[in-house]
Write a protein that holds these residues in place. Structure first.
Motif, short mmCIF file in Angstrom:
data_model
loop_
_atom_site.label_atom_id
_atom_site.label_comp_id
_atom_site.label_asym_id
_atom_site.label_seq_id
_atom_site.Cartn_x
_atom_site.Cartn_y
_atom_site.Cartn_z
N THR A 2 -19.89 -19.80 24.15
CA THR A 2 -20.52 -21.03 23.66
C THR A 2 -20.72 -20.92 22.16
N VAL A 3 -20.19 -21.88 21.42
CA VAL A 3 -20.28 -21.88 19.97
C VAL A 3 -20.82 -23.23 19.51
N ARG A 4 -21.80 -23.20 18.61
CA ARG A 4 -22.28 -24.43 18.00
C ARG A 4 -21.89 -24.41 16.53
N PRO A 5 -20.99 -25.27 16.11
CA PRO A 5 -20.55 -25.23 14.71
C PRO A 5 -21.71 -25.51 13.75
N LEU A 6 -21.74 -24.74 12.67
CA LEU A 6 -22.75 -24.92 11.63
C LEU A 6 -22.09 -24.81 10.25
N ARG A 7 -20.85 -25.32 10.17
CA ARG A 7 -20.11 -25.20 8.92
C ARG A 7 -20.81 -25.89 7.77
N SER A 8 -21.31 -27.09 8.03
CA SER A 8 -21.93 -27.93 6.99
C SER A 8 -23.33 -28.33 7.44
N THR A 9 -24.32 -27.96 6.63
CA THR A 9 -25.72 -28.27 6.95
C THR A 9 -26.31 -28.99 5.75
N LEU A 10 -26.53 -30.29 5.87
CA LEU A 10 -26.92 -31.13 4.74
C LEU A 10 -28.43 -31.35 4.71
N TYR A 11 -29.03 -31.12 3.53
CA TYR A 11 -30.44 -31.47 3.32
C TYR A 11 -30.56 -32.97 3.12
N ILE A 12 -31.46 -33.59 3.86
CA ILE A 12 -31.74 -35.02 3.72
C ILE A 12 -33.25 -35.19 3.52
N PRO A 13 -33.70 -35.86 2.45
CA PRO A 13 -35.14 -36.06 2.26
C PRO A 13 -35.73 -36.91 3.38
N GLY A 14 -36.83 -36.44 3.94
CA GLY A 14 -37.48 -37.18 5.02
C GLY A 14 -38.13 -38.47 4.57
N SER A 15 -38.17 -38.70 3.26
CA SER A 15 -38.82 -39.88 2.70
C SER A 15 -37.84 -41.00 2.37
N LYS A 16 -36.54 -40.79 2.64
CA LYS A 16 -35.52 -41.74 2.22
C LYS A 16 -34.84 -42.39 3.43
N PRO A 17 -35.35 -43.52 3.92
CA PRO A 17 -34.77 -44.15 5.11
C PRO A 17 -33.28 -44.44 4.98
N ARG A 18 -32.83 -44.85 3.81
CA ARG A 18 -31.41 -45.17 3.65
C ARG A 18 -30.54 -43.93 3.82
N ALA A 19 -30.96 -42.80 3.22
CA ALA A 19 -30.20 -41.56 3.36
C ALA A 19 -30.25 -41.06 4.79
N LEU A 20 -31.39 -41.20 5.44
CA LEU A 20 -31.52 -40.78 6.83
C LEU A 20 -30.60 -41.58 7.74
#
Length: 287
Positions: free
Chosen positions: A3-21
């Motif tokens: 069982t493998v869960r890919p984690l190649r790309s992990t992006l930080y998203i500000p919790g205060s930005k609805p549009r980015a979320l």
């Protein structure tokens, strides 16, 4: 079955930005760190917590791993973040500046059965990485290379030589205890060549993927941390040769002039499992 869960790309998203979320729901990323810490100004901390709770309740992130980075428990927001994050249905809660096992114990006492991840970004955290990795609720580590470089008074170098001791200690700890481990960010988000080189370095060291600060960095991280066609082809040929040799009762399998032993087959099967998991995730995120 591996069982493998890919984690190649992990992006930080500000919790205060609805549009980015909202935009993150359509990005081809493997994981998201929903950030309540560094990316959120002090005056928005409380509203960010409420915004994030609503966004996660609405769903739409599919199979992407959902990680919430809270503020440190030594801040005025940390305890409220931890209590709120526990009920948001994320895959893990990420604690910044983990330096000792006690830091994780304090968080675990508040978050119940939710898996924990640790930001590894202090000199003391590097020295205690082996102990930190033993925590029963810990499932992953994220390198905080900017903070680590600051505390070390290290100079910025393309080869990251000043950080190698810390990176290596955390890698050893994570691999020894079966944890995921994600490399730190690359700050120059318009420098694809530099990002590519640093991703290759992290991949070759053994990191599972790269933390990212901008969506433009996603294609490079996904490409570098994915098995190549040559990797997949070699893995398949190694497995076939090994199985044929075993069936014939012969001693040693050889592929491309190199001996193939059981340890190579373990790695080959992991490569194929990762490729399959990436294909499944890609199919979902591109629909």
């Amino acid at each position: 079955m591996i069982t493998v869960r890919p984690l190649r790309s992990t992006l930080y998203i500000p919790g205060s930005k609805p549009r980015a979320l909202d935009k993150a729901r359509g990005l081809p990323i493997d994981a998201i760190i929903f950030d309540l810490e560094d990316a959120v100004p002090a005056e928005e901390k409380n509203t960010a917590r409420d915004t994030l709770a609503g966004v996660l309740a609405a769903g739409g992130y599919g199979a992407r791993m959902k990680i919430i980075r809270i503020n440190g428990l030594d801040t005025q927001w940390g305890a409220d973040d931890a209590n709120a994050a526990r009920d948001m249905g994320a895959d893990a809660i990420l604690l910044p500046k983990v330096s000792t096992l006690d830091d994780l114990d304090a968080l675990a006492a508040m978050t119940g059965d939710t898996p924990l991840w640790a930001m590894m970004e202090t000199p003391l955290g590097m020295l205690n990485a082996a102990q930190i990795a033993t925590h029963p609720k810990l499932q992953g580590m994220v390198m905080g290379t900017n903070d680590l470089a600051k505390d070390l008074h290290a100079r910025n170098r393309a080869d990251r030589l000043p950080l190698q001791a810390g990176l290596g200690l955390c890698l050893l700890a994570a691999k020894a205890h079966g944890l995921a481990i994600i490399d730190g960010v690359y700050n120059a988000f318009k420098d694809d060549a530099g990002l590519h080189a640093e991703c290759e370095q992290g991949r070759d060291m053994g990191f599972d993927g790269k933390t990212l600060i901008h969506p433009a960095q996603i294609p490079v991280a996904n490409d570098v941390f994915s098995p190549s066609k040559a990797d997949i082809d070699l893995a398949r040929r190694q497995i076939i040769a090994f199985e044929e040799t075993e069936a014939a009762g012969q001693g040693v399998a050889v592929v491309d002039g190199r001996i193939v032993e059981n340890l190579h087959i373990v790695s080959a099967r992991e490569t194929l499992a990762k490729a399959d998991a990436i294909a499944a995730l890609t199919a979902e995120t591109t629909q």
